[in-house]
Design a protein around this motif. Sequence first.
Motif, PDB file in Angstrom:
ATOM      1  N   ASN A 201       1.326  20.438   1.131  1.00 50.95           N
ATOM      2  CA  ASN A 201       2.318  19.868   2.005  1.00 50.95           C
ATOM      3  C   ASN A 201       2.810  20.685   2.692  1.00 50.95           C
TER       4      ASN A 201
ATOM      5  N   ILE B   3       0.980   4.339  -2.779  1.00 47.51           N
ATOM      6  CA  ILE B   3       0.755   5.611  -2.479  1.00 47.51           C
ATOM      7  C   ILE B   3       1.914   6.367  -3.019  1.00 47.51           C
ATOM      8  N   THR B   4       3.018   6.004  -2.742  1.00 49.16           N
ATOM      9  CA  THR B   4       4.057   6.951  -3.580  1.00 49.16           C
ATOM     10  C   THR B   4       4.099   7.064  -4.900  1.00 49.16           C
ATOM     11  N   LYS B   5       3.367   5.957  -5.519  1.00 49.41           N
ATOM     12  CA  LYS B   5       3.139   6.182  -7.093  1.00 49.41           C
ATOM     13  C   LYS B   5       2.132   6.915  -7.667  1.00 49.41           C
TER      14      LYS B   5
ATOM     15  N   GLU C  99      -3.133  16.719   7.422  1.00 52.74           N
ATOM     16  CA  GLU C  99      -3.390  15.314   6.961  1.00 52.74           C
ATOM     17  C   GLU C  99      -4.748  14.631   7.924  1.00 52.74           C
TER      18      GLU C  99
ATOM     19  N   GLU D  59       0.044  20.351  -4.651  1.00 54.69           N
ATOM     20  CA  GLU D  59       0.510  19.439  -3.675  1.00 54.69           C
ATOM     21  C   GLU D  59       1.764  20.160  -2.906  1.00 54.69           C
TER      22      GLU D  59
ATOM     23  N   LYS E  36       0.960  -1.218   0.096  1.00 55.67           N
ATOM     24  CA  LYS E  36      -0.191   0.099   0.029  1.00 55.67           C
ATOM     25  C   LYS E  36       0.929   1.405  -0.111  1.00 55.67           C
ATOM     26  N   GLN E  37       1.974   1.240   0.760  1.00 49.56           N
ATOM     27  CA  GLN E  37       2.829   2.242   0.720  1.00 49.56           C
ATOM     28  C   GLN E  37       3.442   2.573  -0.653  1.00 49.56           C
ATOM     29  N   GLU E  38       3.840   1.666  -1.251  1.00 55.00           N
ATOM     30  CA  GLU E  38       4.554   1.791  -2.617  1.00 55.00           C
ATOM     31  C   GLU E  38       3.294   2.298  -3.454  1.00 55.00           C
TER      32      GLU E  38
ATOM     33  N   PRO F 112       0.957  13.263  -8.424  1.00 53.26           N
ATOM     34  CA  PRO F 112       0.789  14.446  -7.434  1.00 53.26           C
ATOM     35  C   PRO F 112      -0.367  15.149  -7.657  1.00 53.26           C
TER      36      PRO F 112
END
Length: 171
Positions: A20, A7-9, A25, A16, A3-5, A12
Amino acid sequence: MSKQELITKLPPEPHEAMINRFGKEGAFIPGNDKNNPWVPFGDMAAIKHLAFDVRNNSAANILWVKGGGMIGTHKHRGVVSAVTLEGSWGYHEYDWVARPGDFVYELPGTAHTLYSDDPNGMKALFWLNGAIEFYDENANFDFTADVFWFIDHYVSYCEANDIEINKDMFI
């Protein structure tokens, strides 16, 4: 792919950098009674505050009405939704009784008197939008509860009882 991989893909967001830099969040609001107290609301009820959104005049909380308790007659100026967590409750003006898992929504302009005759009382999660006008037993206006009233209710209790104010509740 984790899931983390994943999300990073994701592509944007257009803004963003600003999100940020300035955005929030979200937050975790603990449900334990030590860090998030039950604040008395009259003799037979208490409120566990969860979130305050001053931009939209909305608040989230859990209302606990002890067995045989009642919340005075009140009129909503915004939409309210609730999910019953424990026990049962209703409004004297309606013929239904909410039980665990039941969902209730209330529209602006509705007025009613909440009660719980469940011996164990009731707990329900409420998301309140707009002001709530409370009236006494003679239908005379008593007070208005809006997001600022709920904030004061929480902050005043915490300060009086030396409890740290959870700033994550403020959206």
